[in-house]
Scaffold this motif. Sequence first.
Motif, PDB file in Angstrom:
ATOM      1  N   VAL A   1      11.262  -6.157  10.720  1.00  0.00           N
ATOM      2  CA  VAL A   1      10.634  -5.005  11.382  1.00  0.00           C
ATOM      3  C   VAL A   1      11.056  -3.701  10.701  1.00  0.00           C
ATOM      4  O   VAL A   1      10.236  -2.801  10.478  1.00  0.00           O
ATOM      5  CB  VAL A   1      10.977  -4.980  12.882  1.00  0.00           C
ATOM      6  N   GLY A   2      12.340  -3.589  10.358  1.00  0.00           N
ATOM      7  CA  GLY A   2      12.802  -2.391   9.660  1.00  0.00           C
ATOM      8  C   GLY A   2      12.136  -2.219   8.317  1.00  0.00           C
ATOM      9  O   GLY A   2      11.719  -1.107   7.943  1.00  0.00           O
ATOM     10  N   ASN A   3      12.023  -3.306   7.537  1.00  0.00           N
ATOM     11  CA  ASN A   3      11.318  -3.240   6.251  1.00  0.00           C
ATOM     12  C   ASN A   3       9.874  -2.797   6.429  1.00  0.00           C
ATOM     13  O   ASN A   3       9.351  -1.983   5.647  1.00  0.00           O
ATOM     14  CB  ASN A   3      11.334  -4.605   5.556  1.00  0.00           C
ATOM     15  N   LEU A   4       9.209  -3.317   7.473  1.00  0.00           N
ATOM     16  CA  LEU A   4       7.818  -2.955   7.722  1.00  0.00           C
ATOM     17  C   LEU A   4       7.696  -1.475   8.067  1.00  0.00           C
ATOM     18  O   LEU A   4       6.801  -0.779   7.554  1.00  0.00           O
ATOM     19  CB  LEU A   4       7.257  -3.813   8.861  1.00  0.00           C
ATOM     20  N   VAL A   5       8.596  -0.968   8.909  1.00  0.00           N
ATOM     21  CA  VAL A   5       8.569   0.453   9.285  1.00  0.00           C
ATOM     22  C   VAL A   5       8.760   1.325   8.048  1.00  0.00           C
ATOM     23  O   VAL A   5       8.022   2.300   7.829  1.00  0.00           O
ATOM     24  CB  VAL A   5       9.652   0.756  10.335  1.00  0.00           C
ATOM     25  N   GLY A   6       9.745   0.994   7.221  1.00  0.00           N
ATOM     26  CA  GLY A   6       9.992   1.790   6.020  1.00  0.00           C
ATOM     27  C   GLY A   6       8.824   1.767   5.055  1.00  0.00           C
ATOM     28  O   GLY A   6       8.461   2.794   4.473  1.00  0.00           O
ATOM     29  N   SER A   7       8.207   0.603   4.879  1.00  0.00           N
ATOM     30  CA  SER A   7       7.072   0.476   3.956  1.00  0.00           C
ATOM     31  C   SER A   7       5.864   1.258   4.445  1.00  0.00           C
ATOM     32  O   SER A   7       5.194   1.953   3.659  1.00  0.00           O
ATOM     33  CB  SER A   7       6.701  -1.003   3.789  1.00  0.00           C
ATOM     34  N   LEU A   8       5.569   1.143   5.742  1.00  0.00           N
ATOM     35  CA  LEU A   8       4.415   1.857   6.290  1.00  0.00           C
ATOM     36  C   LEU A   8       4.631   3.366   6.295  1.00  0.00           C
ATOM     37  O   LEU A   8       3.684   4.135   6.085  1.00  0.00           O
ATOM     38  CB  LEU A   8       4.114   1.356   7.705  1.00  0.00           C
ATOM     39  N   LEU A   9       5.870   3.799   6.530  1.00  0.00           N
ATOM     40  CA  LEU A   9       6.171   5.232   6.463  1.00  0.00           C
ATOM     41  C   LEU A   9       5.901   5.763   5.062  1.00  0.00           C
ATOM     42  O   LEU A   9       5.292   6.827   4.891  1.00  0.00           O
ATOM     43  CB  LEU A   9       7.631   5.485   6.845  1.00  0.00           C
ATOM     44  N   TYR A  10       6.362   5.033   4.061  1.00  0.00           N
ATOM     45  CA  TYR A  10       6.163   5.481   2.686  1.00  0.00           C
ATOM     46  C   TYR A  10       4.682   5.473   2.319  1.00  0.00           C
ATOM     47  O   TYR A  10       4.176   6.435   1.711  1.00  0.00           O
ATOM     48  CB  TYR A  10       6.944   4.585   1.730  1.00  0.00           C
ATOM     49  N   ALA A  11       3.983   4.392   2.696  1.00  0.00           N
ATOM     50  CA  ALA A  11       2.560   4.279   2.342  1.00  0.00           C
ATOM     51  C   ALA A  11       1.730   5.374   2.995  1.00  0.00           C
ATOM     52  O   ALA A  11       0.851   5.967   2.343  1.00  0.00           O
ATOM     53  CB  ALA A  11       2.030   2.901   2.748  1.00  0.00           C
ATOM     54  N   SER A  12       1.999   5.658   4.263  1.00  0.00           N
ATOM     55  CA  SER A  12       1.157   6.613   4.992  1.00  0.00           C
ATOM     56  C   SER A  12       1.571   8.058   4.749  1.00  0.00           C
ATOM     57  O   SER A  12       0.760   8.893   4.345  1.00  0.00           O
ATOM     58  CB  SER A  12       1.192   6.300   6.492  1.00  0.00           C
ATOM     59  N   VAL A  13       2.853   8.360   4.967  1.00  0.00           N
ATOM     60  CA  VAL A  13       3.309   9.756   4.936  1.00  0.00           C
ATOM     61  C   VAL A  13       3.440  10.281   3.511  1.00  0.00           C
ATOM     62  O   VAL A  13       2.906  11.343   3.173  1.00  0.00           O
ATOM     63  CB  VAL A  13       4.645   9.903   5.687  1.00  0.00           C
ATOM     64  N   LEU A  14       4.145   9.536   2.654  1.00  0.00           N
ATOM     65  CA  LEU A  14       4.452  10.070   1.325  1.00  0.00           C
ATOM     66  C   LEU A  14       3.363   9.804   0.291  1.00  0.00           C
ATOM     67  O   LEU A  14       3.311  10.487  -0.732  1.00  0.00           O
ATOM     68  CB  LEU A  14       5.775   9.494   0.825  1.00  0.00           C
ATOM     69  N   VAL A  15       2.520   8.818   0.503  1.00  0.00           N
ATOM     70  CA  VAL A  15       1.477   8.517  -0.482  1.00  0.00           C
ATOM     71  C   VAL A  15       0.098   8.925   0.033  1.00  0.00           C
ATOM     72  O   VAL A  15      -0.577   9.768  -0.567  1.00  0.00           O
ATOM     73  CB  VAL A  15       1.492   7.022  -0.869  1.00  0.00           C
ATOM     74  N   HIS A  16      -0.333   8.363   1.154  1.00  0.00           N
ATOM     75  CA  HIS A  16      -1.695   8.601   1.614  1.00  0.00           C
ATOM     76  C   HIS A  16      -1.902  10.039   2.095  1.00  0.00           C
ATOM     77  O   HIS A  16      -2.761  10.758   1.556  1.00  0.00           O
ATOM     78  CB  HIS A  16      -2.044   7.620   2.731  1.00  0.00           C
ATOM     79  N   PHE A  17      -1.149  10.464   3.075  1.00  0.00           N
ATOM     80  CA  PHE A  17      -1.366  11.785   3.653  1.00  0.00           C
ATOM     81  C   PHE A  17      -0.907  12.922   2.739  1.00  0.00           C
ATOM     82  O   PHE A  17      -1.360  14.055   2.877  1.00  0.00           O
ATOM     83  CB  PHE A  17      -0.674  11.902   5.017  1.00  0.00           C
ATOM     84  N   SER A  18      -0.033  12.616   1.796  1.00  0.00           N
ATOM     85  CA  SER A  18       0.378  13.658   0.841  1.00  0.00           C
ATOM     86  C   SER A  18      -0.670  13.879  -0.234  1.00  0.00           C
ATOM     87  O   SER A  18      -0.654  14.899  -0.938  1.00  0.00           O
ATOM     88  CB  SER A  18       1.706  13.280   0.185  1.00  0.00           C
ATOM     89  N   GLY A  19      -1.579  12.922  -0.395  1.00  0.00           N
ATOM     90  CA  GLY A  19      -2.660  13.064  -1.365  1.00  0.00           C
ATOM     91  C   GLY A  19      -2.214  13.023  -2.811  1.00  0.00           C
ATOM     92  O   GLY A  19      -2.865  13.629  -3.673  1.00  0.00           O
ATOM     93  N   ILE A  20      -1.153  12.282  -3.125  1.00  0.00           N
ATOM     94  CA  ILE A  20      -0.657  12.280  -4.501  1.00  0.00           C
ATOM     95  C   ILE A  20      -1.489  11.391  -5.423  1.00  0.00           C
ATOM     96  O   ILE A  20      -1.424  11.530  -6.644  1.00  0.00           O
ATOM     97  CB  ILE A  20       0.822  11.847  -4.564  1.00  0.00           C
ATOM     98  N   TYR A  21      -2.275  10.471  -4.857  1.00  0.00           N
ATOM     99  CA  TYR A  21      -3.099   9.595  -5.694  1.00  0.00           C
ATOM    100  C   TYR A  21      -4.389  10.310  -6.106  1.00  0.00           C
ATOM    101  O   TYR A  21      -5.073  10.909  -5.279  1.00  0.00           O
ATOM    102  CB  TYR A  21      -3.466   8.309  -4.951  1.00  0.00           C
ATOM    103  N   THR A  22      -4.716  10.203  -7.377  1.00  0.00           N
ATOM    104  CA  THR A  22      -6.016  10.648  -7.853  1.00  0.00           C
ATOM    105  C   THR A  22      -7.051   9.601  -7.428  1.00  0.00           C
ATOM    106  O   THR A  22      -6.695   8.491  -7.012  1.00  0.00           O
ATOM    107  CB  THR A  22      -6.011  10.773  -9.376  1.00  0.00           C
TER     108      THR A  22
END
Length: 309
Positions: A118-139
């Motif tokens: 569960v902890g691994n899942l929380v950390g992975s989803l936080l990174y995917a959503s907050v730092l990658v998706h919502f930050s808009g860093i992907y072209t």
Amino acid sequence: MSSQMVTIEQATWAWIDAAGKKHSAPLGKRFVKAIMAGFLLSMGGMLTQILSSDPWLATNAPGLLKIIQGCAFPVGLVMIVLLQAELVTSEMAIFIISTMKRRVPYWAFLYGWAITFVGNLVGSLLYASVLVHFSGIYTPDMATGAAHGAESKMSVNFLKIFLRGIGCNVLVCIAVFQASLAKDVISKIVAAWFPIATFVSAGFDHVVANMFIIPEGLLTGKVTMFGTGEYIWKSVIASFLGNTVGAAFLVVPLVYLYGGDEFDPARTVDGNSSVEGTIHNVQLQPSTVDRSKVWSSQDVEKQISHQSS
């Protein structure tokens, strides 16, 4: 001159004893370490998705692209090893080996794996959503590459993902075990890097890596082949089961070869008895001191010097 690594026996028994320490650790600390691990491993997953955005490599040199991705991905695992975060895939190995040697209750692995998963899942989803998706860093090309990567992983059936999970965690556990043999930071990094690069280049499936790669592909909005239910059934359950078997493939031989009681560093030797042991084919003579005496690395070195002279 002191050795730059511990023996395989010492590392094996360190793993055997590790589950007991983890089992007795506060739940909050275990959960935070698991979140850290999911977060850190996602950094490697992000790099593989960024690399997949190059259409020339993907079309003309897919093998080279896989190798480059493999060389980039281990950055996350190295940080996990050095910061002592908790991945459920390495805990699979530790709890299996400790249960075999009766260091923890039989139910301890269910409790421990649940917390870490569960902890691994929380950390992975936080990174995917907050730092990658919502930050808009992907072209747009990176987002397309992430979507294609997720679809590629989900395009195979349950059995193939299960088998890829086995191949993955054999290599992941080898990486972590090899790192535990080393005493210095550089050796730990090198020892962990190459097995991880191999599993990524081969296309094996790691349940925690998939916690970032598949959801991030879904977040792009470009994925149409599968939904969340299929992801849970095939990527989470299949890869989790495969990773568990892969961990056993490594630790069962380790217990057989190096987990015998004669290697146990915590074994109490009675000074009045004739108990002896061997480490690396060096005969250890019975201790003649008090009952609390155990064989240390210095004892072994003295025996080697004495028997060589």
